[in-house]
Design an enzyme around this catalytic site. Structure first.
Site, short mmCIF file in Angstrom:
data_model
loop_
_atom_site.label_atom_id
_atom_site.label_comp_id
_atom_site.label_asym_id
_atom_site.label_seq_id
_atom_site.Cartn_x
_atom_site.Cartn_y
_atom_site.Cartn_z
N LYS A 254 56.33 -4.54 46.80
CA LYS A 254 57.14 -5.24 47.77
C LYS A 254 58.06 -4.27 48.52
O LYS A 254 58.64 -4.61 49.53
CB LYS A 254 58.03 -6.28 47.06
CG LYS A 254 57.27 -7.18 46.12
CD LYS A 254 58.24 -8.16 45.40
CE LYS A 254 57.52 -9.01 44.41
NZ LYS A 254 57.58 -8.41 43.02
N GLY A 255 58.18 -3.06 47.99
CA GLY A 255 59.21 -2.14 48.47
C GLY A 255 59.14 -1.78 49.95
O GLY A 255 60.17 -1.51 50.56
N GLU B 229 54.70 3.23 52.90
CA GLU B 229 55.25 3.24 51.54
C GLU B 229 56.77 3.21 51.57
O GLU B 229 57.39 3.64 52.55
CB GLU B 229 54.79 4.50 50.80
CG GLU B 229 53.60 4.29 49.88
CD GLU B 229 53.97 3.54 48.59
OE1 GLU B 229 55.00 2.83 48.54
OE2 GLU B 229 53.21 3.68 47.62
N ASP C 146 57.07 9.57 45.12
CA ASP C 146 57.79 10.25 44.06
C ASP C 146 56.83 11.26 43.41
O ASP C 146 56.65 12.35 43.91
CB ASP C 146 58.29 9.18 43.08
CG ASP C 146 59.27 9.71 42.06
OD1 ASP C 146 60.06 10.58 42.41
OD2 ASP C 146 59.24 9.24 40.91
N ASP D 209 64.14 -1.36 44.79
CA ASP D 209 64.78 -2.22 43.80
C ASP D 209 65.16 -1.49 42.53
O ASP D 209 64.68 -0.39 42.24
CB ASP D 209 63.82 -3.35 43.41
CG ASP D 209 62.69 -2.85 42.52
OD1 ASP D 209 61.95 -1.95 42.97
OD2 ASP D 209 62.56 -3.31 41.36
N ARG E 160 66.94 -5.09 46.79
CA ARG E 160 66.04 -4.76 47.91
C ARG E 160 66.68 -5.10 49.25
O ARG E 160 66.38 -4.48 50.26
CB ARG E 160 64.73 -5.54 47.78
CG ARG E 160 63.88 -5.19 46.57
CD ARG E 160 62.49 -5.82 46.73
NE ARG E 160 61.74 -5.85 45.49
CZ ARG E 160 61.01 -4.85 45.02
NH1 ARG E 160 60.96 -3.72 45.67
NH2 ARG E 160 60.33 -4.97 43.89
P1 IMP Z 1 54.91 7.51 42.33
O1 IMP Z 1 54.96 8.28 43.62
O2 IMP Z 1 53.55 7.05 41.94
O3 IMP Z 1 55.64 8.20 41.24
O4 IMP Z 1 55.69 6.14 42.44
C1 IMP Z 1 56.35 5.69 43.47
C2 IMP Z 1 56.77 4.26 43.17
O5 IMP Z 1 57.76 4.20 42.14
C3 IMP Z 1 57.39 3.71 44.40
O6 IMP Z 1 56.45 3.04 45.21
C4 IMP Z 1 58.49 2.81 43.86
O7 IMP Z 1 57.98 1.52 43.66
C5 IMP Z 1 58.86 3.39 42.53
N1 IMP Z 1 60.09 4.24 42.64
C6 IMP Z 1 60.13 5.61 42.51
N2 IMP Z 1 61.38 6.07 42.67
C7 IMP Z 1 62.17 5.00 42.91
C8 IMP Z 1 63.59 4.84 43.17
O8 IMP Z 1 64.39 5.79 43.24
N3 IMP Z 1 64.03 3.57 43.38
C9 IMP Z 1 63.20 2.48 43.33
N4 IMP Z 1 61.87 2.59 43.11
C10 IMP Z 1 61.35 3.82 42.89
MG MG Z 2 56.25 1.02 45.53
#
Ligand code: IMP
Ligand code: MG
Length: 181
Positions: free
Chosen positions: A46-47, A102, A106, A162, A168
């Site tokens: 949902k982000g 997105e 991360d 979130d 959010r």
């Molecule tokens: P990655 O790049 O697969 O590690 O994951 C990214 C996902 O983790 C994002 O789409 C977010 O949903 C969640 N996420 C990573 N860091 C944060 C943060 O600082 N706040 C909130 N959600 C986060």
């Molecule tokens: Mg996400």
């Protein structure tokens, strides 16, 4: 009416004004790149919803919008990075110019999975636009064509992001207090 800053907020990283100015600039860049074409925005639920809506309103090319949702889990040994589609797109992306939108990149595991999956469906082009980029934590290398902000290694909330599904709807991006994590 000014909403109060919740006590879980350590500090505000980007104000609403800074976010809007940056999205304006990014929308101009994207509109220029895709001029004379139409663009399909794919939001990751949902982000990305808040960012996608703000970006889409400012784009000067015709846009279509679709969403998917993913869920992440650890494997038996506890290794991160396993992702699956929990809700798929409503429509085909074959032959379309796709911009995957997105909230934050991360480690890159989510994005790598999504790019592999979507690339297999025959889009004309496939690019990534992320609201936030935390490059310092990247484990797998993924291409990111457009980003609003690079952020430091802190957990952030607001503008779609979130913590336990809350915050959010903040119209700014803030660092969450350590003790709240
Ligand atoms: P990655 O790049 O697969 O590690 O994951 C990214 C996902 O983790 C994002 O789409 C977010 O949903 C969640 N996420 C990573 N860091 C944060 C943060 O600082 N706040 C909130 N959600 C986060
Ligand atoms: Mg996400």
């Amino acid at each position: 009416m000014t909403a109060e800053v919740p006590p879980e907020v350590e500090r505000i990283l980007f104000t609403q004004e800074q976010i809007e100015a940056r999205i304006d600039a990014l929308a101009t860049e994207i509109s220029h790149h895709y001029r004379n074409r139409s663009l399909k925005l794919i939001g990751v639920l949902k982000g990305s919803v808040f960012f996608l809506a703000a970006l889409a309103r400012r784009l000067e090319v015709p846009v279509k919008i679709d969403f998917l949702a993913i869920s992440s889990f650890s494997n038996k040994s506890g290794a991160p990075g396993m992702v699956r589609i929990a809700k798929d797109l409503d429509e085909s992306i074959e032959g379309e110019d796709v911009l995957l939108v997105e909230d934050i990149v991360d480690t890159g595991f989510t994005l790598r999975y999504l790019l592999q999956t979507l690339a297999g469906r025959g889009p004309n082009s496939l690019a990534v636009c992320t609201f936030l980029d935390r490059n310092s934590r990247r484990i797998v290398q993924v291409p990111v064509e457009y980003r609003c902000f690079e952020i430091p290694d802190h957990f952030v909330i607001g503008f779609g992001l979130d913590h336990n599904q809350l915050y959010r709807n903040l119209n700014y991006v803030a660092v969450l207090k350590r003790e709240s994590e």
